[in-house]
Write a protein that holds these residues in place. Structure first.
Motif, mmCIF file in Angstrom:
data_model
loop_
_atom_site.group_PDB
_atom_site.id
_atom_site.type_symbol
_atom_site.label_atom_id
_atom_site.label_comp_id
_atom_site.label_asym_id
_atom_site.label_seq_id
_atom_site.Cartn_x
_atom_site.Cartn_y
_atom_site.Cartn_z
ATOM 1 N N GLY A 55 0.812 -1.214 0.000
ATOM 2 C CA GLY A 55 0.000 0.000 0.000
ATOM 3 C C GLY A 55 0.839 1.254 0.000
ATOM 4 O O GLY A 55 2.025 1.257 0.223
ATOM 5 N N GLY A 56 0.187 2.353 -0.277
ATOM 6 C CA GLY A 56 0.858 3.644 -0.202
ATOM 7 C C GLY A 56 1.649 3.972 -1.446
ATOM 8 O O GLY A 56 1.900 3.141 -2.288
ATOM 9 N N ILE A 91 -1.010 -9.449 -12.441
ATOM 10 C CA ILE A 91 -0.591 -8.128 -12.017
ATOM 11 C C ILE A 91 -0.918 -7.131 -13.125
ATOM 12 O O ILE A 91 -0.525 -7.311 -14.270
ATOM 13 N N GLU A 92 -1.642 -6.092 -12.756
ATOM 14 C CA GLU A 92 -1.953 -5.009 -13.695
ATOM 15 C C GLU A 92 -0.991 -3.860 -13.406
ATOM 16 O O GLU A 92 -0.835 -3.434 -12.266
ATOM 17 N N ILE A 93 -0.333 -3.366 -14.446
ATOM 18 C CA ILE A 93 0.668 -2.303 -14.301
ATOM 19 C C ILE A 93 0.243 -1.112 -15.142
ATOM 20 O O ILE A 93 0.045 -1.243 -16.353
ATOM 21 N N THR A 94 0.088 0.038 -14.484
ATOM 22 C CA THR A 94 -0.227 1.278 -15.190
ATOM 23 C C THR A 94 0.755 2.349 -14.736
ATOM 24 O O THR A 94 1.394 2.216 -13.695
ATOM 25 N N ALA A 95 0.851 3.421 -15.532
ATOM 26 C CA ALA A 95 1.738 4.526 -15.180
ATOM 27 C C ALA A 95 1.054 5.837 -15.518
ATOM 28 O O ALA A 95 0.333 5.936 -16.514
ATOM 29 N N ALA A 96 1.279 6.832 -14.673
ATOM 30 C CA ALA A 96 0.766 8.183 -14.906
ATOM 31 C C ALA A 96 1.783 9.164 -14.339
ATOM 32 O O ALA A 96 2.092 9.113 -13.148
ATOM 33 N N ALA A 97 2.309 10.023 -15.193
ATOM 34 C CA ALA A 97 3.297 11.030 -14.795
ATOM 35 C C ALA A 97 4.498 10.404 -14.099
ATOM 36 O O ALA A 97 5.031 10.948 -13.140
ATOM 37 N N GLY A 98 4.914 9.242 -14.553
ATOM 38 C CA GLY A 98 6.082 8.584 -13.984
ATOM 39 C C GLY A 98 5.814 7.754 -12.745
ATOM 40 O O GLY A 98 6.700 7.081 -12.243
ATOM 41 N N VAL A 99 4.574 7.798 -12.221
ATOM 42 C CA VAL A 99 4.217 7.011 -11.045
ATOM 43 C C VAL A 99 3.581 5.703 -11.524
ATOM 44 O O VAL A 99 2.567 5.714 -12.221
ATOM 45 N N VAL A 100 4.180 4.600 -11.148
ATOM 46 C CA VAL A 100 3.698 3.275 -11.557
ATOM 47 C C VAL A 100 2.749 2.754 -10.494
ATOM 48 O O VAL A 100 3.029 2.818 -9.303
ATOM 49 N N THR A 101 1.595 2.243 -10.940
ATOM 50 C CA THR A 101 0.606 1.652 -10.039
ATOM 51 C C THR A 101 0.530 0.160 -10.316
ATOM 52 O O THR A 101 0.386 -0.258 -11.465
ATOM 53 N N LEU A 102 0.637 -0.623 -9.260
ATOM 54 C CA LEU A 102 0.547 -2.080 -9.343
ATOM 55 C C LEU A 102 -0.759 -2.521 -8.699
ATOM 56 O O LEU A 102 -1.061 -2.124 -7.570
ATOM 57 N N ARG A 103 -1.529 -3.339 -9.406
ATOM 58 C CA ARG A 103 -2.768 -3.898 -8.860
ATOM 59 C C ARG A 103 -2.777 -5.392 -9.135
ATOM 60 O O ARG A 103 -2.255 -5.843 -10.132
ATOM 61 N N GLY A 104 -3.409 -6.141 -8.250
ATOM 62 C CA GLY A 104 -3.553 -7.572 -8.465
ATOM 63 C C GLY A 104 -3.097 -8.356 -7.256
ATOM 64 O O GLY A 104 -3.052 -7.834 -6.148
ATOM 65 N N ASP A 110 7.710 -12.684 -0.725
ATOM 66 C CA ASP A 110 8.921 -12.655 -1.555
ATOM 67 C C ASP A 110 8.610 -12.130 -2.949
ATOM 68 O O ASP A 110 9.359 -11.312 -3.488
ATOM 69 N N HIS A 111 7.498 -12.603 -3.543
ATOM 70 C CA HIS A 111 7.105 -12.120 -4.866
ATOM 71 C C HIS A 111 6.787 -10.629 -4.815
ATOM 72 O O HIS A 111 7.164 -9.884 -5.716
ATOM 73 N N LEU A 112 6.102 -10.207 -3.766
ATOM 74 C CA LEU A 112 5.726 -8.807 -3.643
ATOM 75 C C LEU A 112 6.972 -7.916 -3.592
ATOM 76 O O LEU A 112 7.076 -6.925 -4.308
ATOM 77 N N ARG A 113 7.920 -8.279 -2.771
ATOM 78 C CA ARG A 113 9.161 -7.496 -2.661
ATOM 79 C C ARG A 113 9.961 -7.538 -3.959
ATOM 80 O O ARG A 113 10.591 -6.551 -4.342
ATOM 81 N N ASP A 114 9.949 -8.686 -4.634
ATOM 82 C CA ASP A 114 10.657 -8.824 -5.901
ATOM 83 C C ASP A 114 10.048 -7.906 -6.961
ATOM 84 O O ASP A 114 10.769 -7.247 -7.707
ATOM 85 N N VAL A 115 8.718 -7.861 -7.024
ATOM 86 C CA VAL A 115 8.044 -6.990 -7.986
ATOM 87 C C VAL A 115 8.421 -5.531 -7.713
ATOM 88 O O VAL A 115 8.759 -4.781 -8.631
ATOM 89 N N GLU A 116 8.377 -5.125 -6.449
ATOM 90 C CA GLU A 116 8.731 -3.743 -6.101
ATOM 91 C C GLU A 116 10.162 -3.412 -6.511
ATOM 92 O O GLU A 116 10.423 -2.350 -7.065
ATOM 93 N N SER A 117 11.105 -4.315 -6.237
ATOM 94 C CA SER A 117 12.501 -4.026 -6.575
ATOM 95 C C SER A 117 12.693 -3.966 -8.087
ATOM 96 O O SER A 117 13.466 -3.139 -8.576
ATOM 97 N N GLU A 129 2.982 3.217 -6.572
ATOM 98 C CA GLU A 129 1.781 3.005 -5.763
ATOM 99 C C GLU A 129 1.474 1.515 -5.808
ATOM 100 O O GLU A 129 1.092 0.980 -6.833
ATOM 101 N N ASN A 130 1.671 0.859 -4.694
ATOM 102 C CA ASN A 130 1.537 -0.585 -4.622
ATOM 103 C C ASN A 130 0.174 -0.945 -4.043
ATOM 104 O O ASN A 130 -0.054 -0.771 -2.854
#
Length: 142
Positions: A55-56, A91-104, A110-117, A129-130
């Motif tokens: 989140g956040g 996982i749905e990946i969108t971007a707006a003004a350089g901010v990437v939003t991850l949904r799903g 471990d997968h969550l942290r890997d996706v973020e990195s 925005e996770n």
């Protein structure tokens, strides 16, 4: 009479919202992220890192928006889905003004942290925005 028409419009809107799987997932993910943010405020991270990874919105230093948002989302998608363990449609990946939003949903922490990195490694990402949630976590069914 106008009250009945307005009430009917609200009911129809709610039915459309909950019958559309994409919108239902989006609403569920946003509500789950708000709940996680509230939990983070109530019980701060004992390590003092300021974020639990769920989140956040997190600002990333360095990098600037390179190209348009569709290209950025494609580059991030390519980086994340390079790992064969990641579900292609989970996982749905969108971007707006350089901010990437991850949904799903992802299978575990471990997968969550890997996706973020992986997202942070892509040039042009200025924020993250996770809204991911863990599969089989309470409240994630839907």
């Amino acid at each position: 009479m106008l009250r009945y028409v307005a009430g009917g419009a609200v009911v129809i809107g709610a039915v459309i919202l909950f019958l559309d799987p994409f919108r239902r997932r989006t609403v569920r993910d946003r509500l789950a992220a708000r709940g996680r943010r509230g939990a983070e405020v109530a019980a701060p991270n004992p390590r003092g890192s300021g974020t639990s990874g769920l989140g956040g919105t997190q600002s990333l230093s360095g990098g600037s928006p390179a190209g348009n948002d569709a290209d950025l989302a494609d580059r991030v998608r390519g980086e994340v889905l390079r790992d064969p363990r990641m579900p292609r449609d989970g996982i749905e990946i969108t971007a707006a003004a350089g901010v990437v939003t991850l949904r799903g949903e992802v299978d575990g922490w471990d997968h969550l942290r890997d996706v973020e990195s992986r997202v942070r490694r892509v040039s042009g990402v200025v924020g993250l925005e996770n809204l991911l949630h863990l599969a089989n976590a309470p409240g994630s069914g839907g």
